[in-house]
Design a protein around this motif. Structure first.
Motif, PDB file in Angstrom:
ATOM      1  N   ALA A  15       0.848  -1.194   0.000  1.00  0.00           N
ATOM      2  CA  ALA A  15       0.000   0.000   0.000  1.00  0.00           C
ATOM      3  C   ALA A  15       0.881   1.241   0.000  1.00  0.00           C
ATOM      4  N   PRO A  16       0.457   2.294  -0.705  1.00  0.00           N
ATOM      5  CA  PRO A  16       1.320   3.472  -0.876  1.00  0.00           C
ATOM      6  C   PRO A  16       1.132   4.529   0.203  1.00  0.00           C
ATOM      7  N   GLU A  47       4.324   0.758   1.994  1.00  0.00           N
ATOM      8  CA  GLU A  47       4.287  -0.111   3.160  1.00  0.00           C
ATOM      9  C   GLU A  47       4.020  -1.532   2.662  1.00  0.00           C
ATOM     10  N   GLU A  48       4.700  -2.501   3.264  1.00  0.00           N
ATOM     11  CA  GLU A  48       4.526  -3.911   2.888  1.00  0.00           C
ATOM     12  C   GLU A  48       3.969  -4.656   4.100  1.00  0.00           C
ATOM     13  N   VAL A  49       2.854  -5.354   3.915  1.00  0.00           N
ATOM     14  CA  VAL A  49       2.211  -6.077   5.010  1.00  0.00           C
ATOM     15  C   VAL A  49       1.932  -7.507   4.575  1.00  0.00           C
ATOM     16  N   SER A  50       2.380  -8.472   5.393  1.00  0.00           N
ATOM     17  CA  SER A  50       2.074  -9.878   5.170  1.00  0.00           C
ATOM     18  C   SER A  50       1.214 -10.388   6.317  1.00  0.00           C
ATOM     19  N   ALA A  51       0.255 -11.240   5.992  1.00  0.00           N
ATOM     20  CA  ALA A  51      -0.658 -11.796   6.999  1.00  0.00           C
ATOM     21  C   ALA A  51      -0.630 -13.314   6.930  1.00  0.00           C
ATOM     22  N   VAL A  52      -0.566 -13.945   8.106  1.00  0.00           N
ATOM     23  CA  VAL A  52      -0.624 -15.407   8.216  1.00  0.00           C
ATOM     24  C   VAL A  52      -1.566 -15.771   9.358  1.00  0.00           C
ATOM     25  N   HIS A  53      -2.067 -17.012   9.309  1.00  0.00           N
ATOM     26  CA  HIS A  53      -2.877 -17.515  10.412  1.00  0.00           C
ATOM     27  C   HIS A  53      -2.023 -17.624  11.680  1.00  0.00           C
ATOM     28  N   ASP A  98       3.264  -9.147   9.518  1.00  0.00           N
ATOM     29  CA  ASP A  98       4.628  -8.620   9.383  1.00  0.00           C
ATOM     30  C   ASP A  98       4.536  -7.340   8.577  1.00  0.00           C
ATOM     31  N   VAL A  99       4.942  -6.240   9.176  1.00  0.00           N
ATOM     32  CA  VAL A  99       4.857  -4.925   8.538  1.00  0.00           C
ATOM     33  C   VAL A  99       6.275  -4.431   8.267  1.00  0.00           C
ATOM     34  N   HIS A 100       6.532  -4.082   7.018  1.00  0.00           N
ATOM     35  CA  HIS A 100       7.813  -3.461   6.665  1.00  0.00           C
ATOM     36  C   HIS A 100       7.510  -2.066   6.141  1.00  0.00           C
ATOM     37  N   LYS A 101       8.025  -1.059   6.856  1.00  0.00           N
ATOM     38  CA  LYS A 101       7.655   0.322   6.578  1.00  0.00           C
ATOM     39  C   LYS A 101       8.676   1.011   5.674  1.00  0.00           C
ATOM     40  N   SER A 113      -1.873   4.640   8.073  1.00  0.00           N
ATOM     41  CA  SER A 113      -3.116   4.379   7.351  1.00  0.00           C
ATOM     42  C   SER A 113      -2.895   3.362   6.233  1.00  0.00           C
ATOM     43  N   ALA A 114      -1.750   3.448   5.565  1.00  0.00           N
ATOM     44  CA  ALA A 114      -1.429   2.471   4.529  1.00  0.00           C
ATOM     45  C   ALA A 114      -1.282   1.072   5.128  1.00  0.00           C
ATOM     46  N   ASP A 115      -0.672   0.983   6.322  1.00  0.00           N
ATOM     47  CA  ASP A 115      -0.585  -0.312   7.008  1.00  0.00           C
ATOM     48  C   ASP A 115      -1.973  -0.895   7.243  1.00  0.00           C
ATOM     49  N   ALA A 116      -2.881  -0.043   7.719  1.00  0.00           N
ATOM     50  CA  ALA A 116      -4.229  -0.511   8.012  1.00  0.00           C
ATOM     51  C   ALA A 116      -4.941  -0.963   6.749  1.00  0.00           C
ATOM     52  N   ALA A 117      -4.821  -0.180   5.671  1.00  0.00           N
ATOM     53  CA  ALA A 117      -5.450  -0.559   4.407  1.00  0.00           C
ATOM     54  C   ALA A 117      -4.892  -1.879   3.899  1.00  0.00           C
ATOM     55  N   ALA A 118      -3.573  -2.031   3.981  1.00  0.00           N
ATOM     56  CA  ALA A 118      -2.952  -3.276   3.533  1.00  0.00           C
ATOM     57  C   ALA A 118      -3.417  -4.455   4.368  1.00  0.00           C
ATOM     58  N   ALA A 119      -3.559  -4.247   5.676  1.00  0.00           N
ATOM     59  CA  ALA A 119      -4.027  -5.328   6.546  1.00  0.00           C
ATOM     60  C   ALA A 119      -5.462  -5.713   6.213  1.00  0.00           C
ATOM     61  N   LEU A 120      -6.322  -4.745   5.935  1.00  0.00           N
ATOM     62  CA  LEU A 120      -7.698  -5.059   5.543  1.00  0.00           C
ATOM     63  C   LEU A 120      -7.720  -5.968   4.315  1.00  0.00           C
TER      64      LEU A 120
END
Length: 311
Positions: A15-16, A47-53, A98-101, A113-120
């Motif tokens: 997300a930008p 912003e780079e966000v990865s999601a895992v269980h 995992d968030v890489h800013k 806000s980009a982190d949140a959007a990416a997580a959604l």
């Protein structure tokens, strides 16, 4: 289905960050908030966000920028976003992020806000929640005024509290140089300073219902950087410079180095310098770096939060 039965899977979303090409702020409302009229542009700093269980809701934060001030508990905006989607999906387990800013923290560029959007987007994909873009936008608006734009990306007009978005017709590419600052500025404090300056009649008058200068939209439609440079504006800039006078010097230096115009991005302290083209942006950025100051050449507009990999 238990966590142990879930297949290993990771969803990676980018997300930008954004710059405010134009930002007009109305008077403080009885609830303490302000109406705004803004033109946002998403730029190529991500912003780079990865999601895992996982068994619980956790986050780990790394970055190309200083992340020491980023919370890693339930107050983290990306964690709050993950919880919202999990609740809608009735997911009984947790999520690890995992968030890489890459966007400066507390820099007025909407990195959180980009982190949140990416997580959604990531958790929606990870859990197969099936939330539509409209549904994600509604969740985003509950998290903060800049989160819906980080979902949308591109160039957009924001009204209300900034979360009522309408895409703006913007052709072509605009080149910017971003000059970050290690010392962040608090958005609530900058708004408070603006209110104080207005109350003291140091600046004003102010329209109760803010609106976007039509010349900004005309310049964007033509992708005319020179015309846009004449009308870029940010009401928060006077408050940010009041708190940090050095930011005014950075804008002046950028113009002296060849930028068409400079503006404090959002509530600051990042300064965004509009340049004629990519070569000019590279030259301006190099001039700052040669003098020992970090500067990044970026461009807009770029898409909002998008899935880039599913492992």
């Amino acid at each position: 289905m238990t966590l142990a039965e879930q297949p290993p899977r990771r969803v990676h979303v980018r997300a930008p960050g954004k710059v405010n090409v134009f930002f007009e702020v109305g008077p403080v409302e009885p609830d303490g908030y302000h109406r705004v009229a803004s033109v946002y542009q998403a730029v190529s700093l991500y912003e780079e966000v990865s999601a895992v269980h996982a068994d619980g809701f956790t986050v780990a934060v790394t970055g190309d920028v200083d992340v020491s001030g980023v919370p890693t508990d339930d107050t983290n905006l990306a964690v709050r976003a993950a919880r919202l989607v999990a609740e809608h999906a009735e997911w009984p387990g947790g999520i690890h992020l995992d968030v890489h800013k890459g966007v400066p923290v507390a820099g007025g560029m909407g990195g959180g806000s980009a982190d949140a959007a990416a997580a959604l987007v990531a958790v929606n994909e990870l859990l197969g929640a099936g939330l539509t873009g409209t549904a994600l936008h509604a969740l985003a608006a509950t998290l903060g005024a800049d989160v819906p734009f980080a979902l949308l990306g591109g160039t957009a007009v924001g009204t209300g509290r900034g979360d009522e978005l309408a895409p703006a017709l913007a052709r072509g590419r605009l080149d910017w140089v971003l000059v970050p600052d290690a010392e962040g500025l608090s958005t609530p404090q900058v708004y408070g300073t603006l209110d104080d300056l207005r109350a003291a009649a140091d600046i004003g008058p102010v329209r109760r219902i803010p609106s976007v200068d039509p010349r900004v939209l005309q310049a964007l439609r033509r992708s005319d950087a020179a015309a846009l440079a004449e009308v870029v504006s940010n009401d928060l800039q006077v408050a940010a410079i009041h708190r940090r006078p050095d930011l005014g010097a950075v804008i002046a230096q950028g113009v002296a180095h060849g930028a068409l115009a400079g503006i404090v991005s959002g509530s600051g302290p990042t300064v965004a310098l509009l340049c004629a083209d990519a070569a000019a942006a590279a030259s301006v950025a190099r001039a700052f770096v040669d003098r020992g100051r970090a500067a990044l050449a970026v461009h807009g507009a770029v898409p909002g939060a998008r899935v880039v990999a599913v492992d």
